[in-house]
Motif scaffolding. Sequence first.
Motif, PDB file in Angstrom:
ATOM      1  N   PHE A   1     -27.817 -33.523  36.945  1.00 36.46           N
ATOM      2  CA  PHE A   1     -26.387 -33.146  36.915  1.00 36.46           C
ATOM      3  C   PHE A   1     -25.891 -32.890  35.497  1.00 36.46           C
ATOM      4  N   TYR A   2     -26.524 -33.552  34.531  1.00 31.17           N
ATOM      5  CA  TYR A   2     -26.129 -33.326  33.135  1.00 31.17           C
ATOM      6  C   TYR A   2     -26.288 -31.844  32.774  1.00 31.17           C
ATOM      7  N   ALA A   3     -27.396 -31.266  33.250  1.00 31.14           N
ATOM      8  CA  ALA A   3     -27.657 -29.855  32.935  1.00 31.14           C
ATOM      9  C   ALA A   3     -26.633 -28.942  33.605  1.00 31.14           C
TER      10      ALA A   3
ATOM     11  N   GLY B   1     -27.672 -39.019  18.417  1.00 35.25           N
ATOM     12  CA  GLY B   1     -27.613 -37.771  19.178  1.00 35.25           C
ATOM     13  C   GLY B   1     -27.764 -38.039  20.659  1.00 35.25           C
ATOM     14  N   SER B   2     -28.647 -38.976  21.000  1.00 36.87           N
ATOM     15  CA  SER B   2     -28.819 -39.329  22.403  1.00 36.87           C
ATOM     16  C   SER B   2     -27.553 -39.950  22.961  1.00 36.87           C
ATOM     17  N   ALA B   3     -26.958 -40.859  22.205  1.00 36.99           N
ATOM     18  CA  ALA B   3     -25.782 -41.567  22.710  1.00 36.99           C
ATOM     19  C   ALA B   3     -24.577 -40.641  22.842  1.00 36.99           C
ATOM     20  N   VAL B   4     -24.301 -39.870  21.796  1.00 34.12           N
ATOM     21  CA  VAL B   4     -23.107 -39.030  21.821  1.00 34.12           C
ATOM     22  C   VAL B   4     -23.391 -37.746  22.585  1.00 34.12           C
ATOM     23  N   GLY B   5     -22.611 -37.497  23.605  1.00 31.85           N
ATOM     24  CA  GLY B   5     -22.825 -36.286  24.392  1.00 31.85           C
ATOM     25  C   GLY B   5     -21.721 -36.134  25.416  1.00 31.85           C
ATOM     26  N   LEU B   6     -22.057 -35.513  26.527  1.00 33.23           N
ATOM     27  CA  LEU B   6     -21.062 -35.303  27.575  1.00 33.23           C
ATOM     28  C   LEU B   6     -20.478 -36.621  28.066  1.00 33.23           C
ATOM     29  N   GLY B   7     -21.268 -37.692  27.913  1.00 31.25           N
ATOM     30  CA  GLY B   7     -20.800 -38.998  28.365  1.00 31.25           C
ATOM     31  C   GLY B   7     -19.521 -39.425  27.664  1.00 31.25           C
ATOM     32  N   ASN B   8     -19.395 -39.114  26.396  1.00 32.80           N
ATOM     33  CA  ASN B   8     -18.233 -39.548  25.636  1.00 32.80           C
ATOM     34  C   ASN B   8     -16.999 -38.730  25.958  1.00 32.80           C
ATOM     35  N   ILE B   9     -17.189 -37.465  26.239  1.00 34.09           N
ATOM     36  CA  ILE B   9     -16.039 -36.580  26.394  1.00 34.09           C
ATOM     37  C   ILE B   9     -15.771 -36.319  27.870  1.00 34.09           C
TER      38      ILE B   9
ATOM     39  N   SER C   1     -28.821 -32.818  22.335  1.00 33.74           N
ATOM     40  CA  SER C   1     -29.497 -33.949  21.702  1.00 33.74           C
ATOM     41  C   SER C   1     -29.512 -35.154  22.633  1.00 33.74           C
ATOM     42  N   SER C   2     -28.659 -35.163  23.665  1.00 39.57           N
ATOM     43  CA  SER C   2     -28.757 -36.201  24.695  1.00 39.57           C
ATOM     44  C   SER C   2     -29.777 -35.820  25.754  1.00 39.57           C
ATOM     45  N   SER C   3     -29.736 -34.561  26.185  1.00 37.43           N
ATOM     46  CA  SER C   3     -30.624 -34.172  27.289  1.00 37.43           C
ATOM     47  C   SER C   3     -32.090 -34.263  26.880  1.00 37.43           C
ATOM     48  N   VAL C   4     -32.400 -33.978  25.616  1.00 40.26           N
ATOM     49  CA  VAL C   4     -33.803 -34.090  25.208  1.00 40.26           C
ATOM     50  C   VAL C   4     -34.279 -35.544  25.290  1.00 40.26           C
ATOM     51  N   SER C   5     -33.352 -36.481  25.025  1.00 44.18           N
ATOM     52  CA  SER C   5     -33.786 -37.880  25.092  1.00 44.18           C
ATOM     53  C   SER C   5     -34.026 -38.298  26.544  1.00 44.18           C
ATOM     54  N   ILE C   6     -33.323 -37.665  27.458  1.00 43.74           N
ATOM     55  CA  ILE C   6     -33.529 -37.976  28.876  1.00 43.74           C
ATOM     56  C   ILE C   6     -34.862 -37.383  29.341  1.00 43.74           C
ATOM     57  N   LEU C   7     -35.092 -36.109  29.004  1.00 44.29           N
ATOM     58  CA  LEU C   7     -36.342 -35.470  29.422  1.00 44.29           C
ATOM     59  C   LEU C   7     -37.551 -36.160  28.796  1.00 44.29           C
TER      60      LEU C   7
ATOM     61  N   PHE D   1     -23.248 -48.226  29.883  1.00 44.47           N
ATOM     62  CA  PHE D   1     -24.673 -47.916  29.891  1.00 44.47           C
ATOM     63  C   PHE D   1     -24.923 -46.426  29.687  1.00 44.47           C
ATOM     64  N   PHE D   2     -24.201 -45.612  30.437  1.00 44.09           N
ATOM     65  CA  PHE D   2     -24.421 -44.167  30.340  1.00 44.09           C
ATOM     66  C   PHE D   2     -24.164 -43.695  28.916  1.00 44.09           C
ATOM     67  N   SER D   3     -23.028 -44.110  28.366  1.00 46.37           N
ATOM     68  CA  SER D   3     -22.628 -43.584  27.076  1.00 46.37           C
ATOM     69  C   SER D   3     -23.562 -44.034  25.956  1.00 46.37           C
ATOM     70  N   LEU D   4     -24.080 -45.260  26.063  1.00 45.16           N
ATOM     71  CA  LEU D   4     -24.997 -45.738  25.028  1.00 45.16           C
ATOM     72  C   LEU D   4     -26.446 -45.338  25.315  1.00 45.16           C
ATOM     73  N   SER D   5     -26.675 -44.525  26.345  1.00 48.60           N
ATOM     74  CA  SER D   5     -28.045 -44.124  26.740  1.00 48.60           C
ATOM     75  C   SER D   5     -28.905 -45.350  27.037  1.00 48.60           C
ATOM     76  N   LEU D   6     -28.309 -46.329  27.701  1.00 45.39           N
ATOM     77  CA  LEU D   6     -28.956 -47.618  27.843  1.00 45.39           C
ATOM     78  C   LEU D   6     -29.553 -47.805  29.229  1.00 45.39           C
ATOM     79  N   GLY D   7     -30.674 -48.520  29.294  1.00 45.85           N
ATOM     80  CA  GLY D   7     -31.212 -48.922  30.589  1.00 45.85           C
ATOM     81  C   GLY D   7     -32.189 -47.944  31.196  1.00 45.85           C
ATOM     82  N   MET D   8     -32.260 -46.741  30.655  1.00 46.66           N
ATOM     83  CA  MET D   8     -33.149 -45.721  31.205  1.00 46.66           C
ATOM     84  C   MET D   8     -34.519 -45.758  30.546  1.00 46.66           C
ATOM     85  N   GLY D   9     -34.525 -46.224  29.305  1.00 44.68           N
ATOM     86  CA  GLY D   9     -35.757 -46.164  28.537  1.00 44.68           C
ATOM     87  C   GLY D   9     -35.744 -45.032  27.519  1.00 44.68           C
TER      88      GLY D   9
HETATM   89  N1  PHE Z   1     -25.555 -41.087  26.405  1.00 47.01           N
HETATM   90  C1  PHE Z   1     -25.583 -39.725  26.814  1.00 47.01           C
HETATM   91  C2  PHE Z   1     -24.171 -39.179  26.772  1.00 47.01           C
HETATM   92  O1  PHE Z   1     -23.248 -39.906  26.548  1.00 47.01           O
HETATM   93  C3  PHE Z   1     -26.229 -39.524  28.158  1.00 47.01           C
HETATM   94  C4  PHE Z   1     -27.506 -40.292  28.356  1.00 47.01           C
HETATM   95  C5  PHE Z   1     -27.601 -41.242  29.349  1.00 47.01           C
HETATM   96  C6  PHE Z   1     -28.613 -40.061  27.548  1.00 47.01           C
HETATM   97  C7  PHE Z   1     -28.757 -41.979  29.543  1.00 47.01           C
HETATM   98  C8  PHE Z   1     -29.785 -40.797  27.714  1.00 47.01           C
HETATM   99  C9  PHE Z   1     -29.850 -41.761  28.707  1.00 47.01           C
HETATM  100  O2  PHE Z   1     -23.938 -38.040  26.990  1.00 47.01           O
END
Ligand code: PHE
Length: 446
Positions: free
Chosen positions: A101-103, A18-26, A317-323, A223-231
């Motif tokens: 910006f995601y929001a 859920g964290s990985a798949v989000g606005l980043g993919n589309i 499901s991505s934004s909650v993982s960021i927050l 990195f963005f799409s895999l939710s990587l590097g942020m923690g």
């Molecule tokens: N991976 C998420 C997306 O593709 C965005 C995201 C980035 C989530 C970094 C967590 C950390 O939409």
Amino acid sequence: MHREKWGTKLGFMLAAMGSAVGLGNIWRFSFVAGNNGGGAFLLLYLLFVLIIGIPLLLTEVSIGRKAESDVVGSFQKLAKGTPWYLTGFFGIISAFLILSFYAVVAGWAIFYFWNYINGSFFTQPAVGYEGAFGQFIGHTWHPIAWTALFMILTIVIVLSGVKKGIEAANKIFMPLLALILIALAVFSISLDGASEGVKFLFQPNWSALSEPSIYIAALGQAFFSLSLGMGAMLTYGSYLRKENKLPSAALGIGLMDTFFAVISGLVIFPAVFAFGIDPSSGPPLVFITLPSIFEQMPLGGIVGLVFFFALILASLSSSVSILEVPTAYFMRVFGWTRFATSVLMGSIMFVMGIAVSLGFGIWSGITPIGERNILDSMDYIASNILLPLGGLSMALLVGWYFKKSEALESADLSSSSIGGFWYFIVKWMAPILIILIFLNKIGVIF
Ligand code: PHE
């Protein structure tokens, strides 16, 4: 303090996917691919996901599970007495930049959903979809209201706790989103003139590879799409029980995420060419393209409605993982409640989001980095610089600070034949590639 745990490994898998798949993919994948010439970018992106992204995903989750702490605390625990933990703040800072910006963009998606509910996007508005979208994002407070709504939803899920809040909804909506995207791709490819778009995506224009910015763009997108590097993945990993095995989870998450990106490309680019839209339209790209697809489709209004609903859930499901990243950190350090912390963090991000939103209207003249508006500038710093730096630090911790046996054990690879290969990537290949891409971008080499 008592830390929560996932109910099951499946619970973790769903939350991490859920964290990985989000606005980043589309949304992000499409406009970054469009800006960087299509095919060559796709190839680099796939390469980076495979040889850097998935191995580092395993690394990041292992760090979290081993340390059972947040992105700063994990470094403090595992590399005691070193300044390593300072790199954890790259993650905290990028969480603020990215979610603000995601929001805003997720707010645009809610606005579209609303327009499908009330039927106003079933047919072209008088000014066209592009015009209607331009008017909307240029308005001073309309988009901000939708951003606020999205941020409130995110906060509510995070404050209700990891297990209860996050584990469930994706079970239904991720498969649904996948099905709709596949159907959309089939339809999009069948449009007149679509083949140009398929070529754009799959026929690399090799000369694009001579442009240093394409490497950093592809790395940032991986990195963005895999939710990587942020923690975010590290924090999710910290709620895992020791007995859950990680390598298959990392591979599954990585492949699933990539699948969503490629299918999205097959939805967007054929339609972009069929409808004569500029592939380098930037962040508005999918918001201009999608309604035109739905309009042409049988029952498109309904499909649009369901699509945007699923997209909003995927974004949540991505934004909650960021927050969760700063929330976990500030809760631990200051001993605040989850409630107070998530409300405070979310509110600060919302205020930053106001600036992002105004950047498409009255503040469109403000370009902090080069020609980039506020969103693009924040995205550039966070996704292309801070996330890879965060990933680099995690790779160096596991590759150089840990003993080899400790590294392999943390990733559940002690007795696996791929262990040596993974270790080589984490110790040498990923760090060297990331550093080369940075040096290349700032013009030091090549
Ligand atoms: N991976 C998420 C997306 O593709 C965005 C995201 C980035 C989530 C970094 C967590 C950390 O939409």
